[in-house]
Motif scaffolding. Structure first.
Motif, PDB file in Angstrom:
ATOM      1  N   GLY A 240     -15.655  -5.834  -1.402  1.00  0.00           N
ATOM      2  CA  GLY A 240     -14.795  -5.073  -0.492  1.00  0.00           C
ATOM      3  C   GLY A 240     -13.306  -5.292  -0.735  1.00  0.00           C
ATOM      4  N   LEU A 241     -12.964  -6.090  -1.734  1.00  0.00           N
ATOM      5  CA  LEU A 241     -11.546  -6.411  -1.946  1.00  0.00           C
ATOM      6  C   LEU A 241     -10.752  -5.222  -2.491  1.00  0.00           C
ATOM      7  CD1 LEU A 241     -12.132  -9.880  -3.623  1.00  0.00           C
ATOM      8  CD2 LEU A 241     -11.040  -9.509  -1.397  1.00  0.00           C
ATOM      9  N   THR A 242      -9.464  -5.186  -2.173  1.00  0.00           N
ATOM     10  CA  THR A 242      -8.567  -4.173  -2.756  1.00  0.00           C
ATOM     11  C   THR A 242      -7.289  -4.871  -3.228  1.00  0.00           C
ATOM     12  OG1 THR A 242      -7.336  -3.694  -0.745  1.00  0.00           O
ATOM     13  CG2 THR A 242      -9.390  -2.455  -1.064  1.00  0.00           C
ATOM     14  N   TRP A 243      -6.432  -4.100  -3.892  1.00  0.00           N
ATOM     15  CA  TRP A 243      -5.192  -4.694  -4.438  1.00  0.00           C
ATOM     16  C   TRP A 243      -4.338  -5.346  -3.355  1.00  0.00           C
ATOM     17  CZ3 TRP A 243      -4.268  -5.785  -9.345  1.00  0.00           C
ATOM     18  CH2 TRP A 243      -5.066  -5.161 -10.308  1.00  0.00           C
ATOM     19  N   ASN A 244      -4.375  -4.796  -2.156  1.00  0.00           N
ATOM     20  CA  ASN A 244      -3.540  -5.390  -1.097  1.00  0.00           C
ATOM     21  C   ASN A 244      -3.960  -6.813  -0.759  1.00  0.00           C
ATOM     22  OD1 ASN A 244      -1.863  -3.225  -0.834  1.00  0.00           O
ATOM     23  ND2 ASN A 244      -3.200  -2.184   0.644  1.00  0.00           N
ATOM     24  N   ASP A 245      -5.221  -7.173  -1.085  1.00  0.00           N
ATOM     25  CA  ASP A 245      -5.692  -8.522  -0.778  1.00  0.00           C
ATOM     26  C   ASP A 245      -5.072  -9.599  -1.669  1.00  0.00           C
ATOM     27  OD1 ASP A 245      -7.504  -7.846   1.352  1.00  0.00           O
ATOM     28  OD2 ASP A 245      -8.805  -6.942  -0.165  1.00  0.00           O
ATOM     29  N   ILE A 246      -4.435  -9.180  -2.765  1.00  0.00           N
ATOM     30  CA  ILE A 246      -3.784 -10.171  -3.640  1.00  0.00           C
ATOM     31  C   ILE A 246      -2.776 -10.999  -2.812  1.00  0.00           C
ATOM     32  CG2 ILE A 246      -2.226 -10.485  -5.634  1.00  0.00           C
ATOM     33  CD1 ILE A 246      -4.912  -9.576  -6.625  1.00  0.00           C
ATOM     34  N   ALA A 247      -2.205 -10.363  -1.800  1.00  0.00           N
ATOM     35  CA  ALA A 247      -1.225 -11.064  -0.950  1.00  0.00           C
ATOM     36  C   ALA A 247      -1.844 -12.305  -0.311  1.00  0.00           C
ATOM     37  CB  ALA A 247      -0.702 -10.112   0.121  1.00  0.00           C
ATOM     38  N   PHE A 248      -3.141 -12.241  -0.022  1.00  0.00           N
ATOM     39  CA  PHE A 248      -3.824 -13.393   0.573  1.00  0.00           C
ATOM     40  C   PHE A 248      -3.795 -14.591  -0.394  1.00  0.00           C
ATOM     41  CE2 PHE A 248      -7.603 -16.032   1.038  1.00  0.00           C
ATOM     42  CZ  PHE A 248      -7.595 -16.325   2.400  1.00  0.00           C
ATOM     43  N   LEU A 249      -4.044 -14.312  -1.672  1.00  0.00           N
ATOM     44  CA  LEU A 249      -4.029 -15.406  -2.659  1.00  0.00           C
ATOM     45  C   LEU A 249      -2.616 -15.975  -2.787  1.00  0.00           C
ATOM     46  CD1 LEU A 249      -6.216 -13.817  -5.507  1.00  0.00           C
ATOM     47  CD2 LEU A 249      -6.964 -15.225  -3.576  1.00  0.00           C
ATOM     48  N   ARG A 250      -1.645 -15.050  -2.839  1.00  0.00           N
ATOM     49  CA  ARG A 250      -0.249 -15.471  -2.985  1.00  0.00           C
ATOM     50  C   ARG A 250       0.162 -16.392  -1.834  1.00  0.00           C
ATOM     51  NH1 ARG A 250       2.124 -15.343  -7.560  1.00  0.00           N
ATOM     52  NH2 ARG A 250       1.592 -17.458  -6.959  1.00  0.00           N
ATOM     53  N   LYS A 251      -0.347 -16.045  -0.646  1.00  0.00           N
ATOM     54  CA  LYS A 251      -0.007 -16.844   0.542  1.00  0.00           C
ATOM     55  C   LYS A 251      -0.591 -18.261   0.444  1.00  0.00           C
ATOM     56  CE  LYS A 251      -1.027 -16.614   5.313  1.00  0.00           C
ATOM     57  NZ  LYS A 251      -2.047 -15.949   6.107  1.00  0.00           N
ATOM     58  N   HIS A 252      -1.718 -18.385  -0.272  1.00  0.00           N
ATOM     59  CA  HIS A 252      -2.409 -19.671  -0.272  1.00  0.00           C
ATOM     60  C   HIS A 252      -2.203 -20.513  -1.517  1.00  0.00           C
ATOM     61  CE1 HIS A 252      -4.475 -17.886   3.188  1.00  0.00           C
ATOM     62  NE2 HIS A 252      -4.588 -19.147   3.566  1.00  0.00           N
ATOM     63  N   THR A 253      -1.383 -20.047  -2.447  1.00  0.00           N
ATOM     64  CA  THR A 253      -1.072 -20.921  -3.589  1.00  0.00           C
ATOM     65  C   THR A 253       0.308 -20.606  -4.136  1.00  0.00           C
ATOM     66  OG1 THR A 253      -1.789 -21.730  -5.757  1.00  0.00           O
ATOM     67  CG2 THR A 253      -2.163 -19.400  -5.324  1.00  0.00           C
ATOM     68  N   SER A 254       0.954 -21.648  -4.650  1.00  0.00           N
ATOM     69  CA  SER A 254       2.235 -21.417  -5.311  1.00  0.00           C
ATOM     70  C   SER A 254       2.062 -21.432  -6.831  1.00  0.00           C
ATOM     71  CB  SER A 254       3.229 -22.497  -4.876  1.00  0.00           C
ATOM     72  OG  SER A 254       2.692 -23.765  -5.200  1.00  0.00           O
ATOM     73  N   LEU A 255       0.823 -21.598  -7.295  1.00  0.00           N
ATOM     74  CA  LEU A 255       0.574 -21.630  -8.741  1.00  0.00           C
ATOM     75  C   LEU A 255       0.616 -20.206  -9.314  1.00  0.00           C
ATOM     76  CD1 LEU A 255      -2.440 -24.136  -8.849  1.00  0.00           C
ATOM     77  CD2 LEU A 255      -0.035 -24.599  -9.399  1.00  0.00           C
ATOM     78  N   PRO A 256       0.883 -20.095 -10.627  1.00  0.00           N
ATOM     79  CA  PRO A 256       0.820 -18.758 -11.239  1.00  0.00           C
ATOM     80  C   PRO A 256      -0.559 -18.140 -11.044  1.00  0.00           C
ATOM     81  CG  PRO A 256       1.674 -20.391 -12.808  1.00  0.00           C
ATOM     82  CD  PRO A 256       1.252 -21.141 -11.584  1.00  0.00           C
ATOM     83  N   LEU A 257      -0.587 -16.848 -10.726  1.00  0.00           N
ATOM     84  CA  LEU A 257      -1.849 -16.109 -10.546  1.00  0.00           C
ATOM     85  C   LEU A 257      -2.058 -15.200 -11.759  1.00  0.00           C
ATOM     86  CD1 LEU A 257      -1.666 -14.915  -6.809  1.00  0.00           C
ATOM     87  CD2 LEU A 257      -3.266 -16.604  -7.764  1.00  0.00           C
ATOM     88  N   ILE A 258      -3.161 -15.413 -12.441  1.00  0.00           N
ATOM     89  CA  ILE A 258      -3.440 -14.655 -13.664  1.00  0.00           C
ATOM     90  C   ILE A 258      -4.720 -13.864 -13.430  1.00  0.00           C
ATOM     91  CG2 ILE A 258      -3.863 -14.859 -16.152  1.00  0.00           C
ATOM     92  CD1 ILE A 258      -2.605 -17.815 -15.680  1.00  0.00           C
ATOM     93  N   LEU A 259      -4.643 -12.544 -13.505  1.00  0.00           N
ATOM     94  CA  LEU A 259      -5.788 -11.704 -13.148  1.00  0.00           C
ATOM     95  C   LEU A 259      -6.643 -11.416 -14.384  1.00  0.00           C
ATOM     96  CD1 LEU A 259      -4.090  -9.197 -10.656  1.00  0.00           C
ATOM     97  CD2 LEU A 259      -4.946 -11.519 -10.242  1.00  0.00           C
ATOM     98  N   LYS A 260      -7.904 -11.809 -14.294  1.00  0.00           N
ATOM     99  CA  LYS A 260      -8.821 -11.690 -15.453  1.00  0.00           C
ATOM    100  C   LYS A 260      -9.789 -10.519 -15.242  1.00  0.00           C
ATOM    101  CE  LYS A 260     -12.210 -14.495 -18.053  1.00  0.00           C
ATOM    102  NZ  LYS A 260     -13.584 -14.208 -17.668  1.00  0.00           N
ATOM    103  N   GLY A 261      -9.947  -9.736 -16.321  1.00  0.00           N
ATOM    104  CA  GLY A 261     -10.898  -8.629 -16.242  1.00  0.00           C
ATOM    105  C   GLY A 261     -10.203  -7.283 -16.245  1.00  0.00           C
ATOM    106  N   ILE A 262      -8.912  -7.262 -16.606  1.00  0.00           N
ATOM    107  CA  ILE A 262      -8.160  -5.997 -16.625  1.00  0.00           C
ATOM    108  C   ILE A 262      -8.487  -5.241 -17.930  1.00  0.00           C
ATOM    109  CG2 ILE A 262      -5.833  -4.964 -16.677  1.00  0.00           C
ATOM    110  CD1 ILE A 262      -6.438  -6.313 -13.989  1.00  0.00           C
ATOM    111  N   LEU A 263      -8.841  -3.960 -17.787  1.00  0.00           N
ATOM    112  CA  LEU A 263      -9.175  -3.137 -18.957  1.00  0.00           C
ATOM    113  C   LEU A 263      -8.445  -1.789 -18.931  1.00  0.00           C
ATOM    114  CD1 LEU A 263     -13.026  -3.822 -19.034  1.00  0.00           C
ATOM    115  CD2 LEU A 263     -11.373  -4.597 -20.736  1.00  0.00           C
TER     116      LEU A 263
END
Ligand code: FNR
Length: 388
Positions: A240-263
Motif C-alpha cells: 500500500g505504500l506510495t511515494w509520499n511515504d518516503i517522508a516517513f523514512l526521512r523522519k526516522h533516520t538521518s542516514l542517506p536513503l538509497i532506493l533499490k529497485g528503480i527501473l
C-alpha cells in the motif's frame, strides 16, 4: 607499486610451482557448480532461481553481452585506481556486497561469514533485513568496516521505525530501501520445491530481536515460534505504500536513503523529488517481475534523467570485471555483487566469499588496464560499442 590484479593473478599462477590441493575455483560457473553439488534442491533454487519463467534473469546477462568494450592503446596504465567516493566515504573498489537474506540456508556461518569476508577486503557489506543473524551482531563483528543496512519496509510502521533506529545506533552508515518487494514474487521453483525458508524460522533474526515486533506477540518466539512466524508473514511487506511515504523514512533516520529497485526513468525522477540520496538500478536479480527489463538496459535512460544529481548504483547480472566496466561506463558509480558471492559462500564459507570478491576485483583491475583505462571514475560511453 603493483596493482591488485597483477598480485592476485601471480598468486594464482604460482600454485603451478607450489601446487595447492585445496585450491578453490576461479571460473564463475565452477563456483555455481560447486554450490549446486553442496546444496539440496530447496536452498539451491532459492539462490539460483528467479521469478516465473526466469526471462528477466536471462535478460540481465544478455544485456551485458549487448555492450562491448573498445580498448585503447598506449595510454600508460601502469598505476590504476579502483576507488570510488559514495555518500562522503571513500571505498577501495566500486563493488558492494548486495543485500541478501537467509544466508543460513546455504552455509552454517551464514551472514557472519559474508560480513567478515567483506570486512577483510574493505568491501561494504549491505546487511539484509531478512538476515538470520541480527544486524547488531553483524555490526559488532565488522567493527569499523564499511556497512549499510537494507530495509524491507514493513506494514507495521513501528517495526520500520525501529529497524531504522537500530541500524543507525549500531553503526550502519546508509539505508538501502528495497522497493521492489512489497510481496514475494511468483517463484516457480520455490513453489515446486515447497520451499520458503522464513517458514522454517530462517531469515527472521532482525524481527525476532526487535522490540516493536516482539511487543505485538502474545508469547515470545522461543515459546511459540509458529505464531511468531505467522505474525512475520503478516507484517513483512506493504503493497500500500506510495511515494509520499518516503517522508516517513526521512523522519526516522538521518542516514542517506538509497532506493533499490528503480527501473523506470520516471521513478528515478520521483526518487529525486522525494529526497532520495541515491538509487540502485536493479530488478532483484530477476527474482521479482519476470519479463522485466534487463537492469543494464534500464541504466542509460535513468542516468539521462538523473544527470548526476544523486549517485546511481546498479546490480543484477554482475559476474565478472568486464561487467563492472560496462555498468560504470554507462553511468553507475558502483555495482552490487549478489549471486557470485552466494555461490562462494555455499561452496567454501567465508573463504569462498573472499575469493569470489577478490578475484572479481583482480579481474576488474586487469581488464581496466588492458582496456587502456586508469581510473574507474573516469569511465564513460566513449569506450563502449552497442551491438545490434
Ligand atoms: C537477494 N536480493 C535481495 N535484495 C534485497 O534488497 N534484500 C534481500 O534480502 C535480498 N535477498 C536476496 C536473496 C537471494 C538468494 C538473492 C539471489 C538475491 C537481491 C540482491 O540484493 C540483488 O539485487 C541481486 O542478487 C542481483 O542479481 P544477481 O547479480 O545476483 O543475479
Amino acid at each position: 607499486m603493483e596493482n591488485i590484479g597483477n598480485i592476485i593473478q601471480f598468486q594464482l599462477y604460482s600454485t603451478m610451482m607450489h601446487p595447492d590441493p585445496g585450491r578453490l575455483p576461479v571460473v564463475y560457473e565452477e563456483w555455481e557448480d560447486m554450490a549446486r553439488k553442496t546444496l539440496e534442491d530447496g536452498p539451491y533454487y532459492y539462490i539460483a532461481g528467479g521469478a516465473g519463467g526466469e526471462q528477466t534473469m536471462k535478460a540481465n546477462l544478455r544485456a551485458f553481452e549487448k555492450w562491448q568494450i573498445v580498448p585503447r592503446m598506449l595510454r600508460d596504465v601502469e598505476i590504476r585506481d579502483l576507488s570510488v567516493n559514495l555518500f562522503g566515504n571513500k571505498f577501495p573498489y566500486p563493488i558492494l556486497h548486495a543485500p541478501i537474506g537467509v544466508q543460513s540456508i546455504i552455509h552454517p556461518d551464514g551472514e557472519t561469514a559474508s560480513a567478515k569476508a567483506c570486512a577483510a577486503l574493505g568491501v561494504p557489506y549491505i546487511a539484509s533485513s531478512a538476515s538470520t543473524v541480527p544486524m547488531e551482531k553483524l555490526a559488532e563483528l565488522m567493527g569499523d568496516a564499511p556497512k549499510w543496512f537494507q530495509l524491507y519496509w514493513s506494514r507495521d510502521p513501528d517495526i520500520t521505525a525501529s529497524f531504522l533506529r537500530r541500524a543507525e545506533d549500531c553503526g550502519y552508515s546508509a539505508i538501502v530501501v528495497t522497493l521492489d518487494t512489497p510481496m514475494m514474487a511468483w517463484r516457480e521453483f520455490d513453489l515446486k520445491n515447497v520451499y520458503l525458508p522464513f517458514l522454517a524460522g530462517e531469515g527472521v533474526g532482525n524481527y525476532f530481536t526487535d522490540p516493536a515486533f516482539l511487543s505485538k506477540l502474545e508469547r515470545n518466539p522461543k515459546e511459540a515460534p509458529e505464531a511468531a512466524i505467522m505474525h512475520w508473514t503478516k507484517v513483512f511487506g506493504n503493497a500500500g505504500l506510495t511515494w509520499n511515504d518516503i517522508a516517513f523514512l526521512r523522519k526516522h533516520t538521518s542516514l542517506p536513503l538509497i532506493l533499490k529497485g528503480i527501473l523506470h526513468p520516471e521513478d528515478a525522477k520521483l526518487a529525486i523529488k522525494h529526497g532520495a540520496d541515491g538509487i540502485i538500478v536493479s530488478n532483484h536479480g530477476g527474482r521479482q517481475v519476470d519479463g522485466a527489463i534487463g537492469a543494464l538496459h534500464a541504466l542509460p535512460k535513468i542516468c539521462d534523467v538523473v544527470q548526476d544529481k544523486i549517485p546511481i548504483l546498479m546490480d543484477s547480472g554482475i559476474r565478472r570485471g568486464s561487467d563492472i566496466i560496462k555498468a560504470m561506463a554507462l553511468g553507475a558509480k558502483a555495482v552490487l555483487v549478489g549471486r557470485p558471492a552466494m555461490y562462494g559462500l555455499a561452496a567454501a564459507g567465508e573463504q569462498g566469499v573472499k575469493e569470489v570478491l577478490r578475484n572479481m576485483v583482480a579481474d576488474l583491475d586487469i581488464t581496466l588496464g588492458l582496456a587502456g583505462q586508469r581510473d574507474v571514475k573516469q569511465l564513460d560511453l566513449s569506450i563502449l560499442y552497442k551491438t545490434s
